[in-house]
Structure formats: structure tokens, C-alpha cells
Enzyme design. Structure first.
Site, PDB file in Angstrom:
ATOM      1  N   TYR A 127       3.354   3.376  -8.667  1.00  0.00           N
ATOM      2  CA  TYR A 127       3.151   2.528  -7.492  1.00  0.00           C
ATOM      3  C   TYR A 127       4.270   2.687  -6.464  1.00  0.00           C
ATOM      4  CZ  TYR A 127       2.593  -1.596  -4.559  1.00  0.00           C
ATOM      5  OH  TYR A 127       2.449  -2.431  -3.473  1.00  0.00           O
ATOM      6  N   LYS A 135       4.132   4.311  -2.458  1.00  0.00           N
ATOM      7  CA  LYS A 135       4.425   3.622  -1.211  1.00  0.00           C
ATOM      8  C   LYS A 135       5.517   4.344  -0.424  1.00  0.00           C
ATOM      9  CE  LYS A 135       1.362   0.411  -1.569  1.00  0.00           C
ATOM     10  NZ  LYS A 135       0.183   0.398  -0.655  1.00  0.00           N
TER      11      LYS A 135
END
Length: 255
Positions: free
Chosen positions: A178, A182
């Protein structure tokens, strides 16, 4: 029915049927923007759009799975046929990879033991999906008098914050899925901004903050409305607004 003649602004929000995306849809609709609720599940998308209409807004559902480029292209065709252009694209759809757990419990993200298939799945949605949708919508955005692209990122994607052992992210588990997705999205935001700067398309990344959503098993302390505020602000920037930046509601976030 074609709505080419309308002077209303048109905004597409991926993952707009729930969470931060849904709140952004509500706020934009309240400003008089026609909102296109992008959702993988057609029924859920229509339910969200119907609720927006019931509240007095202009909204339509658009079936869109960001991991399926064919649906992105089909959505662009539908928007072109009905509206002829697009003013705002909010790339909000995203996954954590760990399911509905708090960041402190996402032990499957630890780099030394992470499952590569999970990493690929996260990047497929959070990075490659943004490319697929953005490129499908760019011809429509180029027809707008004030096109805006907002990529929903996270403070977790900030290398400066993540690298600080005493910083606000120090208590989080190391993440190989994750968090890097980003960071990649932030880099992608800058590259699109550099390419599209002369076209007047402003492209920015937004950090909504730690919002109470399914993504973190509802451990966030901000409401979805609070988290959506920065998305809406970047989606409605004036012509002199920034591009190629990373912002939360308080201002710039370090890269």
C-alpha cells in the site's frame, strides 16, 4: 438523452459509491456539479447516484472497474455521448491489499515476507488503474475550460515522513504494498502535471488524512466529509491554482 448543451461542470469520481469518494460526490453535487459516480458494482453505483439525486444533486452512475481498461474506455464513450466533455477526474478508487484491517494489523505488508501477488494487485488498482482511467478520460478533459485531475494519495506515501524515525508514521508497520503504491502515485502525479501543464490541466495529489473507512477497519479519526474536503478543494481550483503538488487540508505535504 444528450446533455451536451449544459454548462454545468461534470466530475467523475472512481470508487464514488462509498467512503471518501461518496463524500466528495456529495460535496461537489452541493456545489452544483454534475457528479458521475464510478463504481465496479452497477447496483451500488446507481444507489449512490439515486441518493445524491434525492438530496437535490445531479448525479449518474457509471460502471467502472479501474483494473479493467475496457470499462474505462466504455465509460469515456458514455460520458462523451451524454456530456461531450469532462471537467474533473478524481482518481479515488484504491485498495490496501490487506483487506479490512487497521494499519497496525497489516502484518502481510511487511517487506521481508510480503506476497508478491498482493503487491501486484495493489499496484494494479492504485497505480496502473489511475493510468488507465486518466488516459481514457484525457480527451474529454481537454475539452473543458478548466480541467482538474485529483489523485487520492496518503501521507503514508510520503518518503520524507516515512523515513523519519521520530515522525508521525513511526508507529506503522513497514509496508511493501500500500505505502509504495501511494509513493508511486505521487510520482505519477508529478509526471502527468509536467506533461499537461501547458494544456491548462491541473494535476495534484490529495492526502485526506486518517479517515474512518473500511480501508482501515474504521480506525480513522476523521469523518469521510472531513477527508473529502481537500479533494473538493483541488477539484475546484482556479486557473492560477497549483499543479504537480501534494496537499492535505492544511497545505502542502512533504514528498
Amino acid at each position: 438523452m444528450s446533455e451536451h448543451a449544459t454548462h454545468q461542470k461534470i466530475a467523475l469520481i472512481t470508487g464514488g459509491n462509498k467512503g471518501i469518494g461518496r463524500a466528495a460526490a456529495e460535496q461537489l453535487a452541493a456545489l452544483g456539479v454534475t457528479v458521475l459516480v464510478g463504481a465496479r458494482d452497477a447496483r451500488r453505483g446507481e444507489e449512490a447516484a439515486a441518493a445524491l439525486r434525492a438530496a437535490g444533486g445531479h448525479a449518474h452512475a457509471v460502471t467502472l472497474d479501474v483494473t479493467d481498461q475496457a470499462t474505462a474506455l466504455a465509460a469515456a464513450q458514455q460520458i462523451e455521448e451524454r456530456f461531450g466533455h469532462l471537467d474533473v477526474l478524481i482518481n479515488n478508487a484504491g485498495i490496501s491489499g490487506s483487506g479490512q484491517v487497521s494499519p497496525e494489523d497489516a502484518h502481510d505488508q511487511v517487506p521481508s515476507s510480503v506476497d508478491l501477488d498482493m503487491v501486484r494487485a495493489v499496484f494494479e488498482t492504485n497505480v496502473f488503474g489511475v493510468i488507465a482511467v486518466t488516459n481514457a478520460m484525457l480527451p474529454l478533459l481537454r475539452r473543458s475550460s478548466g480541467p482538474r485531475i485529483v489523485n487520492v494519495s496518503s501521507a503514508a506515501g510520503s518518503l520524507a515522513l516515512a523515513a523519519d524515525p521520530d515522525g508521525p508514521l513511526a508507529g506503522l508497520l513497514a509496508s511493501a504494498a500500500y505505502t509504495p503504491s501511494k509513493t508511486a502515485l505521487n510520482a505519477l502525479t508529478v509526471q502527468y502535471a509536467n506533461e499537461l501543464r501547458k494544456s491548462g490541466i491541473l494535476v495534484n495529489a490529495a492526502d485526506p488524512g486518517y479517515v474512518d473507512t473500511e480501508l482501515n477497519n474504521h480506525t480513522g479519526f476523521l469523518t469521510v466529509g472531513q477527508g473529502a474536503a481537500v479533494l473538493v478543494r483541488l477539484a475546484t481550483l482556479g486557473a492560477d491554482g497549483p499543479t504537480g503538488g501534494f496537499f492535505n487540508e492544511d497545505g502542502p505535504v512533504p514528498w
